[in-house]
Design an enzyme around this catalytic site. Structure first.
Site, PDB file in Angstrom:
ATOM      1  N   GLY A  58      74.260  -4.337 -12.042  1.00 10.30           N
ATOM      2  CA  GLY A  58      73.046  -4.137 -12.836  1.00 10.30           C
ATOM      3  C   GLY A  58      73.307  -3.064 -13.875  1.00 10.30           C
ATOM      4  O   GLY A  58      73.530  -3.334 -15.053  1.00 10.30           O
TER       5      GLY A  58
ATOM      6  N   CYS B 122      52.084  16.447 -16.987  1.00  8.15           N
ATOM      7  CA  CYS B 122      51.619  17.636 -16.284  1.00  8.15           C
ATOM      8  C   CYS B 122      52.371  17.815 -14.979  1.00  8.15           C
ATOM      9  O   CYS B 122      51.812  17.693 -13.884  1.00  8.15           O
ATOM     10  CB  CYS B 122      50.134  17.517 -16.017  1.00  8.15           C
ATOM     11  SG  CYS B 122      49.218  17.397 -17.539  1.00  8.15           S
TER      12      CYS B 122
HETATM   13  C1  LIG Z   1      70.337  -2.422  -7.045  1.00  8.65           C
HETATM   14  C2  LIG Z   1      71.136  -3.523  -6.513  1.00  8.65           C
HETATM   15  C3  LIG Z   1      72.234  -4.006  -7.230  1.00  8.65           C
HETATM   16  C4  LIG Z   1      72.706  -3.411  -8.521  1.00  8.65           C
HETATM   17  O1  LIG Z   1      73.067  -2.084  -8.452  1.00  8.65           O
HETATM   18  P1  LIG Z   1      73.653  -1.380  -9.759  1.00  8.65           P
HETATM   19  O2  LIG Z   1      73.955   0.002  -9.319  1.00  8.65           O
HETATM   20  O3  LIG Z   1      72.580  -1.415 -10.796  1.00  8.65           O
HETATM   21  O4  LIG Z   1      74.862  -2.140 -10.186  1.00  8.65           O
HETATM   22  C5  LIG Z   1      72.906  -5.092  -6.698  1.00  8.65           C
HETATM   23  N1  LIG Z   1      72.531  -5.660  -5.530  1.00  8.65           N
HETATM   24  C6  LIG Z   1      71.481  -5.211  -4.819  1.00  8.65           C
HETATM   25  C7  LIG Z   1      71.108  -5.879  -3.559  1.00  8.65           C
HETATM   26  C8  LIG Z   1      70.756  -4.132  -5.283  1.00  8.65           C
HETATM   27  O5  LIG Z   1      69.723  -3.681  -4.564  1.00  8.65           O
END
Ligand SMILES: *Cc1c(COP(=O)(O)O)cnc(C)c1O
Length: 434
Positions: free
Chosen positions: A291, A360
């Site tokens: 991600g 705040c």
């Molecule tokens: C958050 C998550 C990802 C991605 O993590 P990144 O650090 O953004 O690459 C992939 N798989 C699962 C199940 C996640 O919860």
């Protein structure tokens, strides 16, 4: 500040995607999330091109919680990635983008029955079952709808990845997945494989987020492959797939040595191929789920500087027109960022400042004690690497309007998500007779 993607110094003004940020601020207002589309696509292609093998199929699943809009879904499809979701809201947004729902995989440690129904109604690619209790619920809903569904099981492989406690997900007491150390583990898998409504694809793991320790991923590969072999022999079943999750670390500040996606994907593939050979195993498909490393560096937040304040205590504050409402990460887990005066790139950075938002809360700080040029009211401050978990964690605290998200590329800009209006803030607020 380190520059990423198409960032350039254009006569002292920062340019992204061929557009000066001064123009973007003029046109769209601030705060503004600016997404470098070329860098997003480059990152997607890097994963696609380097995480592949002749021995098995591969899928790159974009973890949508990092940043989700219809535009990003379209890029996911354009580059033949898949995408995950963890809520009905994420599912709905992906569906609204019009991309093929077979690309979608549903996560979550506590999916509601309604969310599970949505998965089946939308015809998504697979559901990643989190725990034993969920097996029966998924099966029941399949029965109710007279549908079958492909499932994976999220497993907790007990790997201690060195990252912030809140984003570690694979310790023994994590709320995610079923532990492979649980003596009932084979029984739990059998519950799935013996269920007529469920087509078992294999195991999923995700050891955490913002991980730099590549050893942890390599350890993950070993454990996943060994465990898959053990269970498939024990239960005498074929397990076609594994998903190794995401969490590849990116650069925020000089403290971070980002994972080189190209090199690291190649080394993962090599390691997987060798391990499969060693265990004399065949897998049909191996997936990963990045991600942050796709969207993180590609996004920045552009703020307008308001007041400057030197406190009696010696801290020099630069106040900006956003804050923890558009970037909660510093307050949530002491995340650090780099920033620059984007309209004054050529000034000497000789002041130590703290950048504070307008909420705040004393903890509403985006940057603590970092070097910056001398800021004045009206300057533009750009904070880099806010593409992941920025917009997606934003809030309306203090009735802040969520900023717009703009995609820039080749000298053109377009809105992906509109700025919230004042009206939006009372959209759900009912005029009660009191
Ligand atoms: C958050 C998550 C990802 C991605 O993590 P990144 O650090 O953004 O690459 C992939 N798989 C699962 C199940 C996640 O919860």
């Amino acid at each position: 500040m380190k520059f990423f993607g198409t960032m350039k110094n254009n006569s002292g003004v920062l340019e992204i995607g061929g557009i000066k940020v001064t123009e973007l601020a003029e046109k769209y207002g601030t705060p503004l999330y600016v997404m470098d589309q070329e860098l997003i696509e480059e990152n997607m292609m890097k994963y696609k091109e380097n995480f592949k093998s002749d021995k098995f199929k591969t899928t790159v699943v974009y973890a949508s919680k990092a940043f989700l809009s219809k535009a990003i879904c379209k890029l996911v499809e354009k580059h033949d990635l898949h995408i995950d979701a963890v809520s009905g809201g994420e599912l709905y947004t992906i569906k609204a983008s019009g991309i093929s729902m077979e690309r979608v995989h549903m996560h979550g440690n506590n999916k509601t029955d309604d969310e599970l129904r949505m998965c089946l109604d939308y015809g998504i690619g697979s559901i990643i079952i989190d725990n034993e209790e969920e097996i029966e619920r998924v099966s029941k809903i399949c029965l109710e709808k007279d549908q079958k569904v492909k499932v994976m099981l999220r497993i907790n492989i007990g790997i201690d990845a060195h990252t912030h406690e809140y984003i570690q997900t694979s310790k023994h007491s994590s709320k995610f997945g079923e532990s492979i150390f649980d003596e009932r583990f084979p029984e739990i898998v059998e519950k799935i494989t013996s269920d007529k409504n469920l087509e078992f694809l294999g195991f999923h793991c995700h050891i955490g987020s913002q991980i730099f320790d590549t050893k942890a991923f390599h350890e993950g590969i070993e454990v996943m492959i060994k465990e898959t072999k053990k269970i498939s022999e024990k239960l005498n079943i074929e397990i076609p797939e594994i998903n190794l999750g995401g969490g590849f670390g990116v650069y925020y500040t000089e403290k971070d040595t980002a994972i080189d996606v190209e090199k690291f994907m190649k080394s993962m593939i090599e390691h997987i191929e060798k391990s499969l050979e060693k265990e004399s195993m065949n897998m049909k498909k191996i997936s990963i789920e990045p991600g942050r490393s796709i969207i993180g560096n590609a996004g920045s937040t552009l703020y307008r500087v308001g007041g400057i304040k030197e406190t009696f205590g010696g801290v020099k504050y630069v106040f900006i027109d956003g804050g923890m409402t558009d970037n909660i990460r510093p307050a949530l887990y002491q995340a650090e960022y780099e920033a620059v005066l984007a309209n004054k790139l050529d000034v000497v950075e000789d002041e130590i400042v703290t950048v504070a938002g307008k909420c705040c809360e004393s903890g509403d700080l985006i940057i603590k004690n970092r070097k910056l040029g001398k800021a004045e009211a009206g300057d533009l401050l750009l904070v880099a690497t806010t593409g992941a978990y920025g917009y997606s964690m934003s809030s309306n605290y203090n009735k802040a309007q969520r900023p717009a998200v703009v995609f820039v590329k080749d000298g053109k800009s377009a809105i992906s998500i509109k700025r919230e209006s004042l009206k939006d803030l009372v959209r759900n607020d009912v005029d009660m007779e009191l």
